[in-house]
Design a protein around this motif. Structure first.
Motif, mmCIF file in Angstrom:
data_model
loop_
_atom_site.group_PDB
_atom_site.id
_atom_site.type_symbol
_atom_site.label_atom_id
_atom_site.label_comp_id
_atom_site.label_asym_id
_atom_site.label_seq_id
_atom_site.Cartn_x
_atom_site.Cartn_y
_atom_site.Cartn_z
ATOM 1 N N GLN A 1 0.833 -1.201 0.000
ATOM 2 C CA GLN A 1 0.000 0.000 0.000
ATOM 3 C C GLN A 1 0.873 1.259 0.000
ATOM 4 O O GLN A 1 0.542 2.270 -0.646
ATOM 5 C CB GLN A 1 -0.940 0.002 1.219
ATOM 6 C CG GLN A 1 -2.077 -0.992 1.132
ATOM 7 C CD GLN A 1 -1.627 -2.415 1.403
ATOM 8 O OE1 GLN A 1 -0.508 -2.651 1.847
ATOM 9 N NE2 GLN A 1 -2.496 -3.372 1.108
ATOM 10 N N ASP B 1 -6.080 2.759 -3.719
ATOM 11 C CA ASP B 1 -5.306 2.716 -2.467
ATOM 12 C C ASP B 1 -4.927 4.131 -2.024
ATOM 13 O O ASP B 1 -4.976 4.465 -0.838
ATOM 14 C CB ASP B 1 -4.045 1.867 -2.658
ATOM 15 C CG ASP B 1 -4.349 0.372 -2.652
ATOM 16 O OD1 ASP B 1 -5.229 -0.035 -1.870
ATOM 17 O OD2 ASP B 1 -3.743 -0.365 -3.436
ATOM 18 N N GLY C 1 -11.956 -12.539 -2.977
ATOM 19 C CA GLY C 1 -11.052 -11.428 -3.257
ATOM 20 C C GLY C 1 -11.433 -10.186 -2.498
ATOM 21 O O GLY C 1 -10.580 -9.408 -2.053
ATOM 22 N N GLU D 1 -10.241 -10.534 1.027
ATOM 23 C CA GLU D 1 -8.782 -10.369 1.073
ATOM 24 C C GLU D 1 -8.378 -8.905 0.904
ATOM 25 O O GLU D 1 -7.475 -8.418 1.580
ATOM 26 C CB GLU D 1 -8.140 -11.220 -0.032
ATOM 27 C CG GLU D 1 -8.257 -12.715 0.206
ATOM 28 C CD GLU D 1 -7.758 -13.521 -0.973
ATOM 29 O OE1 GLU D 1 -7.230 -12.898 -1.927
ATOM 30 O OE2 GLU D 1 -7.920 -14.755 -0.973
ATOM 31 N N TYR D 2 -9.061 -8.163 0.018
ATOM 32 C CA TYR D 2 -8.732 -6.756 -0.197
ATOM 33 C C TYR D 2 -8.969 -5.952 1.092
ATOM 34 O O TYR D 2 -8.141 -5.134 1.499
ATOM 35 C CB TYR D 2 -9.577 -6.191 -1.336
ATOM 36 C CG TYR D 2 -9.257 -4.742 -1.627
ATOM 37 C CD1 TYR D 2 -8.204 -4.401 -2.468
ATOM 38 C CD2 TYR D 2 -9.991 -3.718 -1.036
ATOM 39 C CE1 TYR D 2 -7.892 -3.070 -2.724
ATOM 40 C CE2 TYR D 2 -9.696 -2.395 -1.282
ATOM 41 C CZ TYR D 2 -8.636 -2.071 -2.136
ATOM 42 O OH TYR D 2 -8.330 -0.752 -2.375
ATOM 43 N N LYS D 3 -10.097 -6.193 1.742
ATOM 44 C CA LYS D 3 -10.415 -5.428 2.947
ATOM 45 C C LYS D 3 -9.493 -5.800 4.104
ATOM 46 O O LYS D 3 -9.236 -4.989 4.996
ATOM 47 C CB LYS D 3 -11.882 -5.657 3.341
ATOM 48 C CG LYS D 3 -12.843 -5.050 2.340
ATOM 49 C CD LYS D 3 -14.273 -5.132 2.848
ATOM 50 C CE LYS D 3 -15.209 -4.493 1.837
ATOM 51 N NZ LYS D 3 -16.601 -4.447 2.303
ATOM 52 N N LYS E 1 -6.481 -6.025 4.023
ATOM 53 C CA LYS E 1 -5.268 -5.211 3.955
ATOM 54 C C LYS E 1 -5.331 -4.051 4.943
ATOM 55 O O LYS E 1 -4.307 -3.608 5.462
ATOM 56 C CB LYS E 1 -5.066 -4.671 2.533
ATOM 57 C CG LYS E 1 -4.793 -5.727 1.483
ATOM 58 C CD LYS E 1 -4.330 -5.098 0.177
ATOM 59 C CE LYS E 1 -5.346 -4.159 -0.401
ATOM 60 N NZ LYS E 1 -4.908 -3.594 -1.702
ATOM 61 N N LEU F 1 -14.250 -6.101 -6.269
ATOM 62 C CA LEU F 1 -12.856 -6.344 -5.926
ATOM 63 C C LEU F 1 -12.589 -7.803 -5.640
ATOM 64 O O LEU F 1 -13.444 -8.509 -5.174
ATOM 65 C CB LEU F 1 -12.487 -5.483 -4.722
ATOM 66 C CG LEU F 1 -12.528 -3.960 -4.993
ATOM 67 C CD1 LEU F 1 -12.233 -3.215 -3.725
ATOM 68 C CD2 LEU F 1 -11.513 -3.596 -6.056
#
Length: 859
Positions: A643, A745, A802, A805-807, A809, A859
């Motif tokens: 990020q 991001d 997905g 997994e994105y959240k 982060k 996402l």
């Protein structure tokens, strides 16, 4: 002598028992001897010859004959100076006297019951004194008739047989003068202080009681067709009654019957006729009134228990009656249609004959099919608790009764339909809804039943067609009387379909929708005074109805909702005053229920689960909402390496983050609209739980933009949560051709920092990850395990995994969210309703996908 008297006193109870047992043995011995001489075939013939209207008249006379005895209890309450409700005295008195008629024992049972029903608010001594007066005078009417019978016996010289009973008649006849004199001149407090008006009331009541007994017995014989000489019957009946009472056998059962059997046989009436006469007399004077008394008793007992337990028992009983009524309507309708569809099966199969409540030969196909299908539709209306279903159901049941009479009436059919009608009447208070909204669940059930019956009828018709050649012999089960009758039935089905649609249209009534359009003044008042949540701002999209709750002084809570079929889809937790949430939910459920809708609560917190569980709602976990804890957010560390790289890359490319505040110029709105349309790429926008591009909506809050020196390439609108701790956004869009890689991001990180540093918020709401961690345990709910399969299968299309997994982060906390639904709903149809509503295009708008849409699905 004194020793003998003392011995008798010591053994009096034992001697009474020995006497009673001896009388019973003698009576049973004599009855068994008489039974050996009876012809049971002749007895059955006698019963079969009695007309049904005569039997009904016997029952009516028996009920009317019991009525005078109620005078005892009205007089008793007058003596006790009590004024209970007349209906209470009538009901309890009926039970007391009819039970005493059967049980006997010298009136001790009636004394005990009267003490229980009427003696609770009076001293025991006063109750005992009053009961003694009542008990003594109950035989005065019999005594008067004994004196009359004594003179009839000696005046009539034609029948010397009856004169042998003169000792019993004179003994019984002396009872009244003795009791009358004791009550008139005696000073005993248990009898002597009786007022004249009470004395004559008791004498009159007793005389009418025994007049009723005589009328019931004599009229039973007359209605049987027996040649009755009243001057002979009355003395014999009175003498037999006196002997029966003296025996103290319950209800004089046996001794009275034996005396009447011997006496009437001596008067020239066959033993079989006498037995039938006595049986019918006991049935209609003793047992039928007692059965009615039991109903009244349980009604009173039920009222007492019901008031003690806050009405719960009656509600449970009504609920059970309502369910049974629905089942019987469906069952009866199905049997009627089947009896017209496969008549040969019902005529040949003993099992089907017993199963079918309408024991009748199908005289005309059309009414059988019509009534059958109408009973099913009526069952649906009753099941749905629609008020407008009450009268049509009664009419349909009445028409079914008429049809059964024309088709060959049976008593069992009449009893069944009478019970069905009673269930309809008893459960009237269960019908409170204003309209019928035919749900997908009900359509499935009724479609399978009615559609299945119609298809079966058509198949059997084709199968019976002479033009169809079968390899195998046609089973008799599927034989139809004739092709012409089948064609009539087929036409009937087509006509019935139209009639059913008309009945359903009548039950639907004028459709009433739940909720009101957006009133910005009322909404702003609630949000500004009591606060809201992350979904509150969606109300300003104006694509949903609003349900307002007023606590009596002001609006304090509102719900956002949409209607799909019979389901009211409530979006998110309610907004407003938290202490009023439970009352607001109850108000919403009550109004929704009144108009025959079922609420579905979508994306709700655990707090709502606990409240709605108390209202009987089932729930499944639908996903988890992600939160970023802003005070702890940092780009440093190994976890944020990717990020951090994306952020620096966009920053070095010369892009900047800026928060612009409303009102926005037309040039700005045009630029944002251009980005939105480019990002949508022709896809239509959706609403309900998602925001969409609306200038009015965007003008209500600040917008974060990513821009270079010349133009905006990405934006996200702030979504006010009306709290001091949580921030979030809704639409998050970028230009696919102009925004650099990593723009999202870059936007997120700047938003976290801005809301932490400039707005002093604690959390950023990243939105929900649908089906995340749902149904992963072996012990999860079945519905959730099915959702787990959807999660895995749906990942191929929507990238649920997905998204999670994105959240991950950024997310520090994951909070579960739920879907709650009524137990009358099927989870499959609930999910279909949510799927269609949540993905329905917004009319007149090209749809984008909002930040939520991005977060949930892309996402």
């Amino acid at each position: 002598m004194k020793k003998l008297i003392a011995w008798f006193k010591d053994h009096l109870n034992k001697l009474k028992i020995i006497f009673l047992i001896s009388v019973i043995i003698i009576v049973l011995f004599e009855l068994s001897n008489i039974a050996k001489t009876l012809s049971f075939d002749q007895l059955a013939t006698i019963f079969s010859k009695i007309r049904i209207e005569n039997i009904l008249l016997m029952a009516l006379i028996g009920l009317v004959s019991v009525v005078p005895m109620i005078g005892y209890d009205f007089t008793l309450n007058t003596i006790l100076e009590q004024k209970p409700k007349r209906s209470y005295i009538f009901e309890t008195s009926w039970l007391i006297n009819t039970l005493n008629n059967i049980a006997g024992f010298g009136g001790f049972i009636s004394a005990g019951l009267r003490s229980e029903f009427y003696g609770k608010h009076t001293s025991s001594k006063k109750v005992v004194q009053a009961l003694a007066k009542i008990l003594v005078f109950t035989m005065s009417g019999l005594s008067i008739y004994a004196l009359i019978s004594f003179f009839l016996v000696f005046v009539d010289d034609h029948n010397q047989y009856l004169r042998q009973y003169w000792p019993w008649l004179i003994g019984g006849g002396l009872y009244f003068p003795i009791v009358f004199c004791l009550s008139l001149f005696g000073k005993n407090e248990y009898l002597g202080d009786l007022k004249s008006v009470h004395r004559f009331k008791l004498i009159g009541t007793s005389f009418l009681e025994w007049t009723g007994v005589l009328i019931s017995f004599i009229s039973t014989g007359i209605l049987m067709g027996v040649s009755v000489n009243i001057r002979e019957i009355i003395p014999l009946f009175i003498a037999a009654t006196v002997i029966g009472i003296a025996s103290m056998i319950p209800g004089e059962l046996g001794s009275f019957d034996l005396m009447m059997l011997i006496g009437l046989s001596a008067l020239g009436i066959s033993k079989e006729t006498v037995v039938a006469w006595l049986l019918l007399f006991r049935l209609f004077y003793y047992f039928v009134p007692f059965a009615l008394g039991l109903i009244l008793f349980f009604k009173n007992l039920g009222t007492t228990i019901n008031s003690r337990y806050n009405g719960i028992p009656v509600n449970l009983l009504r609920e059970s009656a309502h369910k049974l009524e629905t089942l019987l309507l469906y069952f009866t309708g199905t049997m009627l249609v089947l009896s017209a569809t496969i008549p040969e099966a019902f005529s040949q199969s003993t099992f089907l004959q017993r199963l079918n409540p309408i024991h009748s030969r199908v005289i005309v196909v059309f009414p059988a099919i019509l009534l059958g299908f109408l009973l099913i539709v009526a069952g649906r209306g009753i099941s749905a608790r629609v008020k407008r279903a009450y009268v049509p159901t009664i009419l349909i049941v009445a028409l079914t009764f008429l049809y059964s009479i024309l088709a060959g009436f049976r008593i069992s059919t009449g009893i069944f339909l009478a019970l069905l009608l009673l269930f309809v009447i008893f459960s009237k208070n269960e019908l409170f809804r204003e309209q019928l909204v035919y749900s997908a669940e009900w359509l499935t059930i009724d479609g399978l039943i009615m559609g299945g019956l119609a298809v079966l009828y058509i198949i059997i018709g084709v199968y019976n067609s002479p033009n169809i050649h079968h390899r195998h012999h046609l089973p008799e089960f599927f034989l139809f009387p004739s092709e012409q009758i089948w064609i009539v039935g087929f036409v009937a089905i087509l006509i019935v379909a139209l009639i059913i649609l008309l009945l359903i249209h009548f039950l639907k009534n004028k459709r009433i929708q739940i909720g009101e359009p957006l009133d910005e003044t009322r909404i702003q008042h609630i949000l500004e005074k009591f606060g809201g949540n992350a979904d509150s701002q969606l109300v300003f999209l104006k694509d949903k109805q609003v349900f307002y709750y007023n606590n009596g002084d002001e609006d304090t809570v509102f719900f956002q909702l949409a209607t799909f079929n019979n389901k009211i889809l409530v979006m998110g937790d309610p907004s407003g005053k938290k202490t009023d949430f439970e009352s607001a939910i109850e108000a919403l459920i009550t109004q929704v229920d009144r108009y025959n809708y079922l609420p579905v609560f979508y994306e709700n917190s655990e707090e709502m689960v606990m409240i709605l569980h108390e209202f009987g709602y089932d729930f499944i976990k639908f996903g988890e909402r992600a939160y970023v804890h802003l005070p702890d957010f940092t780009l440093s560390g190994k976890k944020m390496k990717g990020q951090r790289a994306s952020f620096n890359k966009v920053l070095k490319a010369g892009y900047q983050f800026e928060v612009i505040k409303p009102p926005f110029s037309s040039e700005t709105i045009t630029a944002l609209k251009k980005i939105s349309d480019e990002w949508l790429a022709g896809h239509k926008e959706k609403g309900f739980s998602l925001g969409f591009f609306s200038e009015d909506y965007l003008q209500r809050a600040p917008i974060a933009v990513i821009k270079n020196e010349t133009e905006i390439v990405a934006f996200a609108n702030f979504m006010p949560t009306y709290t001091d701790t949580i921030g979030t956004i809704d639409l998050m869009r970028h230009s696919p051709t102009k925004a650099p890689s990593g723009t999202m991001d870059f936007l997120f990180i700047n938003l976290f920092q801005y809301m932490r540093d400039e707005m002093a918020l604690d959390y950023f709401d990243l939105g929900m990850a649908p089906l995340a961690n749902v149904g992963t345990s072996r012990k999860s709910f079945t519905q959730e395990r099915i959702a787990y399969l959807v999660y895995n299968f749906g990942s191929h299309f929507y990238s649920f995994g997905g998204l999670k997994e994105y959240k991950d982060k950024y997310a520090d906390d994951w909070v579960p969210e739920y879907v709650l639904y009524s137990r009358d709903s099927w989870i499959g149809y609930v999910m279909i309703a949510l799927l269609i509503t949540d993905n329905a295009p917004v009319q007149g708008r090209k749809k984008y996908s909002s930040f939520r849409r991005l977060i949930k699905m892309r996402l």
